[in-house]
Scaffold this motif. Structure first.
Motif, PDB file in Angstrom:
ATOM      1  N   THR A  31       0.838  -1.201   0.000  1.00 33.01           N
ATOM      2  CA  THR A  31       0.000   0.000   0.000  1.00 33.01           C
ATOM      3  C   THR A  31       0.872   1.250   0.000  1.00 33.01           C
ATOM      4  O   THR A  31       2.061   1.181   0.308  1.00 33.01           O
ATOM      5  N   GLN A  32       0.260   2.374  -0.351  1.00 33.58           N
ATOM      6  CA  GLN A  32       0.981   3.656  -0.318  1.00 33.58           C
ATOM      7  C   GLN A  32       0.191   4.659   0.506  1.00 33.58           C
ATOM      8  O   GLN A  32      -0.418   5.588  -0.042  1.00 33.58           O
ATOM      9  N   PRO A  33       0.204   4.464   1.820  1.00 33.85           N
ATOM     10  CA  PRO A  33      -0.621   5.337   2.665  1.00 33.85           C
ATOM     11  C   PRO A  33      -0.153   6.784   2.611  1.00 33.85           C
ATOM     12  O   PRO A  33       1.041   7.051   2.492  1.00 33.85           O
ATOM     13  N   GLN A  34      -1.087   7.691   2.673  1.00 33.21           N
ATOM     14  CA  GLN A  34      -0.777   9.129   2.702  1.00 33.21           C
ATOM     15  C   GLN A  34      -0.834   9.667   4.127  1.00 33.21           C
ATOM     16  O   GLN A  34      -0.941  10.889   4.345  1.00 33.21           O
ATOM     17  N   GLY A  35      -0.801   8.764   5.093  1.00 31.10           N
ATOM     18  CA  GLY A  35      -0.830   9.163   6.496  1.00 31.10           C
ATOM     19  C   GLY A  35      -0.843   7.919   7.368  1.00 31.10           C
ATOM     20  O   GLY A  35      -0.783   6.796   6.868  1.00 31.10           O
ATOM     21  N   GLY A  36      -0.931   8.144   8.674  1.00 32.15           N
ATOM     22  CA  GLY A  36      -0.935   7.008   9.595  1.00 32.15           C
ATOM     23  C   GLY A  36       0.435   6.399   9.739  1.00 32.15           C
ATOM     24  O   GLY A  36       1.441   7.034   9.408  1.00 32.15           O
ATOM     25  N   PHE A  37       0.512   5.153  10.206  1.00 31.25           N
ATOM     26  CA  PHE A  37       1.824   4.539  10.264  1.00 31.25           C
ATOM     27  C   PHE A  37       1.858   3.032  10.097  1.00 31.25           C
ATOM     28  O   PHE A  37       2.670   2.357  10.706  1.00 31.25           O
ATOM     29  N   VAL A  38       0.965   2.538   9.241  1.00 30.68           N
ATOM     30  CA  VAL A  38       1.065   1.114   8.915  1.00 30.68           C
ATOM     31  C   VAL A  38       1.080   0.882   7.405  1.00 30.68           C
ATOM     32  O   VAL A  38       0.466   1.623   6.640  1.00 30.68           O
ATOM     33  N   LEU A  39       1.819  -0.144   7.019  1.00 28.14           N
ATOM     34  CA  LEU A  39       1.853  -0.598   5.628  1.00 28.14           C
ATOM     35  C   LEU A  39       1.231  -1.985   5.559  1.00 28.14           C
ATOM     36  O   LEU A  39       1.404  -2.798   6.475  1.00 28.14           O
ATOM     37  N   TRP A  40       0.549  -2.244   4.452  1.00 26.32           N
ATOM     38  CA  TRP A  40      -0.104  -3.547   4.258  1.00 26.32           C
ATOM     39  C   TRP A  40       0.546  -4.205   3.044  1.00 26.32           C
ATOM     40  O   TRP A  40       0.610  -3.594   1.977  1.00 26.32           O
ATOM     41  N   LEU A  41       1.057  -5.396   3.252  1.00 26.66           N
ATOM     42  CA  LEU A  41       1.742  -6.110   2.175  1.00 26.66           C
ATOM     43  C   LEU A  41       0.950  -7.340   1.771  1.00 26.66           C
ATOM     44  O   LEU A  41       0.442  -8.068   2.624  1.00 26.66           O
ATOM     45  N   GLU A  42       0.874  -7.550   0.462  1.00 28.06           N
ATOM     46  CA  GLU A  42       0.241  -8.765  -0.040  1.00 28.06           C
ATOM     47  C   GLU A  42       1.337  -9.581  -0.714  1.00 28.06           C
ATOM     48  O   GLU A  42       1.954  -9.124  -1.689  1.00 28.06           O
ATOM     49  N   LEU A  43       1.582 -10.771  -0.190  1.00 28.53           N
ATOM     50  CA  LEU A  43       2.638 -11.619  -0.746  1.00 28.53           C
ATOM     51  C   LEU A  43       2.026 -12.653  -1.683  1.00 28.53           C
ATOM     52  O   LEU A  43       0.805 -12.679  -1.895  1.00 28.53           O
ATOM     53  N   GLU A  44       2.878 -13.483  -2.232  1.00 26.86           N
ATOM     54  CA  GLU A  44       2.412 -14.551  -3.122  1.00 26.86           C
ATOM     55  C   GLU A  44       1.358 -15.408  -2.408  1.00 26.86           C
ATOM     56  O   GLU A  44       1.477 -15.665  -1.200  1.00 26.86           O
ATOM     57  N   LYS A  45       0.375 -15.856  -3.149  1.00 27.71           N
ATOM     58  CA  LYS A  45      -0.779 -16.578  -2.592  1.00 27.71           C
ATOM     59  C   LYS A  45      -0.399 -17.687  -1.622  1.00 27.71           C
ATOM     60  O   LYS A  45      -1.030 -17.904  -0.597  1.00 27.71           O
ATOM     61  N   LYS A  46       0.655 -18.433  -2.000  1.00 27.78           N
ATOM     62  CA  LYS A  46       0.938 -19.641  -1.216  1.00 27.78           C
ATOM     63  C   LYS A  46       1.650 -19.373   0.120  1.00 27.78           C
ATOM     64  O   LYS A  46       1.821 -20.275   0.923  1.00 27.78           O
TER      65      LYS A  46
END
Lengths: 471, 471
Positions: free
Chosen positions: B396-411
């Motif tokens: 994700t590319q948040p424009q505020g706050g302080f968490v990032l969300w990552l989506e990895l390979e399905k498996k």
């Protein structure tokens, strides 16, 4: 004059002052040295005089404090009888009345006989402030970060050590800290009941507990309660098959001031254990005892882990700190989960300040002073009420805590009296607040954890006059 | 050399460093004066060079701070797509996983990418401590007494004033203070729902909200949510006839980082108003924006009083103070009653300290610094993840706050990855925590409110390597 006659002369003079109510119940006597100078006698003579008065139960000594006029020698107001909850006549909970009473909090010019909160003058504020300064620098993050959900480790350790004062064998792992006792009790109810469950309470009962139970959709059975010995065991026994939890203020109950005898506590724990019914024990007045030792909570007799022992520093140290605890026995995991959901963490700083206060004996020292003051206040109030209220007034004789419960003539409605009193800047808690049923209209609760002075005496006098006019 | 060529030479040199990743995303450029000395040119020449780089979006200026390398010029990881809640496949709530993650809090040697808590180094601790000292002496009772149930007046006044930053027109009477935002949200849910009611949430959603809703016996509909624009309006529209309340993290959502556009906010408030459905708006990241201005909360568009705007100082000032608030609109009385039942009062001292901090501009000043640091961190994390994680990682590319969300390979199962990472003293929040459904197994949330240094960079590298090995 012979020494014998001398001490009798002094004793007699004091006795006359007590009978004439020049010296009133709860008043402090002049010190032995002062009396010695007045009569120009030896210290021993004065001591002998005081011993004679003590033998007659006219005065009593208190360690490190001096001699006080004990129970009044004149007429004694009667105790209220064991309560009889009106089972059929279930009224609405008197929410409006409670809100009206709470609203008086905002007005600093009102004499607050209504709240169960100690006056500022009874709190060790400078010492606590020193503690804040110390702790803010000793804590790694000055208390800005979260702490483990179960609560501050130092505080839990000190609370568990403190439980030795009543023979408790709790460890730091047995305690969960909370935002005051009400927060502990709320979490306990959530942990062990679901909407529609039936629970047993004392009657009259602290309105906060009633409000929580009502809010959670619980059905409440109020049980007959004796103003000296607390809940009636037989009445509780009868409802056991129907209840999912029981909540008792075992020591110096609010509002009755009752303290369950040890045998009753044992019996209650045994009965509830047989049915695996959790007991939420609200013991927030236990440390404020007027007798020789702290009464044990029911928790002492709890082998099965069914007692959730709740306490707080709100009554003894600083209400605004909002620090309490629960030793939840077998329900610990549920309680920790509740705490996580509601607030994540309690503020660490105050917990550390209190832990520090306990660790170095300052809490113990403070409590000794507080108990003395409150006991004196209790006697002063009782004397004032005997003097100023109608003779048929009934009044409790709590051996700890800081509330008195008065039962007035049947026809007096204390909710109406409240409106009159507020107009005179006097607030008290009308009896109707303390039950779900349509009763205790002629009762009221007075907080005696205020600073005793002539003005307070005058306000009790004024309140007594209003009662007399109201009849 | 002509001035024109000079500035191009400088710009080109910097550009090459950026392309070669000698200067990385988020890095601070040398100051204009330093560059001036290196190249022995005029200030204006350097300024012109920097302007050119800014025009190419290679660098960006930040007021009072200098120039920074902006978004990477190399490959960009993809954004995750709008979530698609798996409606049929309803798994159990991953309580055990949440407890495992929370348990890592105790170990100070673990790098806490998992928690949504700012690192101590980002908090203005000495200034807050000064505030405590000031306030402890200025308050009549040093904060030992209760305060009005609605909360500290000074703080309510300052929060309402602060709402001017987004165009709010709140007054002190509109605010109720709470023990942090979670406490506010809990009270909101209790006030407007009953067990069995259905509510709508984002997906993925902060697990604390899921836990509260589950605890209160609510049925949860998770709705598709876009990582940039937040909840899908059409999806919400469809469920309106079925829901009793909606809870959204409108600005810089946790965990997605999404920020609802103003038009969406207006539309949501309008839709909910038509159905008289209360919106519990969790706006606790709103003040931590990286753009030019604070995004407004939905509350700005709330004419009917259905929005319960919740906020907190836990993310921006001091988590351990446990001070939050709610502007509950038409549900104010219910909220005040809830607060009374659960805790009677919030601790007055910290509220007064924060009020004082806000009153004299210190909060504003602190926030400016905090935003800069967090934005830099965000860019550093993104650069590190681009460098160290597999190329098919979405972020994700948040424009505020302080968490990032990552989506990895399905498996990849991040719950299993978590165990590996913990063995290496690295903690993160596995995606499965953020839904009631059996999904987001290949996602994870990272907290970037930590102190950026080589060690942190190294831990991200290590985590990236683990992900690569795991494939």
């Amino acid at each position: 004059m012979a020494k014998e006659i001398l001490y009798r002369k002094i004793a007699s003079a004091v006795e006359q002052q007590i009978v004439a109510q020049t010296l009133k119940t709860g008043d402090k006597l002049p010190s032995i040295r002062t009396v010695q100078k007045i009569y120009d006698v030896s210290l021993n003579t004065v001591k002998q005089a005081f011993l004679e008065l003590e033998g007659k139960s006219l005065i009593e000594s208190r360690p490190k404090s001096g001699y006080y006029v004990s129970k009044s020698t004149g007429r004694r107001l009667l105790l209220p009888e064991t309560s009889k909850p009106v089972l059929k006549d279930k009224g609405n909970h008197p929410e409006d009345l409670i809100i009206r009473v709470f609203d008086t909090m905002k007005d600093k010019t009102i004499t607050q006989f209504s709240l169960g909160v100690p006056d500022q003058s009874l709190l060790p504020i400078p010492k606590l402030n020193k503690g804040v300064l110390k702790v803010i620098h000793s804590m790694d993050d000055s208390g800005t970060g979260y702490e483990p959900i179960q609560g501050n480790l130092n505080l839990r350790r000190n609370i568990s050590r403190w439980s030795f004062t009543w023979g408790g064998k709790l460890g730091e792992q047995d305690i969960v800290t909370t935002s005051g006792a009400m927060n502990a009790i709320y979490n306990c109810f959530i942990a062990v009941t679901k909407p529609g469950d039936t629970i047993a309470l004392e009657s009259p009962v602290y309105f906060g507990i009633l409000q929580i139970a009502t809010e959670l959709g619980l059905k409440i059975i109020e049980l007959p309660t004796n103003p000296v010995t607390g809940i009636e065991i037989d009445a509780l026994k009868k409802v056991l098959p129907r209840i999912k939890a029981c909540c008792l203020i075992s020591n110096f109950n609010n509002p009755l001031g009752s303290c369950m005898p040890d045998e009753h506590k044992k019996e209650v724990v045994k009965m509830l254990t047989n049915y695996t019914i959790p007991l939420i024990e609200d013991d927030l007045y236990g440390d404020i005892f007027f007798g020789k030792k702290r009464p044990a909570p029911c928790k002492l007799y709890d082998e099965a882990g069914i007692v959730m022992w709740c306490g707080s520093f709100s009554k003894s140290l600083a209400p605004g700190y909002r620090v309490g605890w629960v030793a939840p026995g077998r329900y610990k995991d549920k309680i920790i989960r509740q705490k996580l959901l509601h607030t994540i963490s309690t503020p660490p700083l105050y917990q550390e300040v209190i832990a520090d206060f306990m660790e170095y004996g300052r809490y113990d020292h403070h409590l000794r002073t507080l108990r003395q003051k409150l006991y004196t206040n209790c006697l002063q109030y009782q004397r004032a009420i005997e003097d100023y209220f109608p003779e048929n007034t009934k009044i409790t004789q709590p051996q700890g805590g800081f509330v008195l419960w008065l039962e007035l003539e049947k026809k007096i409605d204390t909710a109406k009296l409240f409106d009159l009193a507020i107009a005179q800047k006097i607030s008290f808690a009308p009896g109707r607040m303390f039950t779900q049923h349509d009763q205790f209209h002629n009762c009221l609760r007075l907080n005696f954890a205020l600073k005793w002075d002539n003005e307070l005496d005058f306000h009790l006098k004024r309140l007594g006059s209003m009662v007399k006019l109201f009849v």
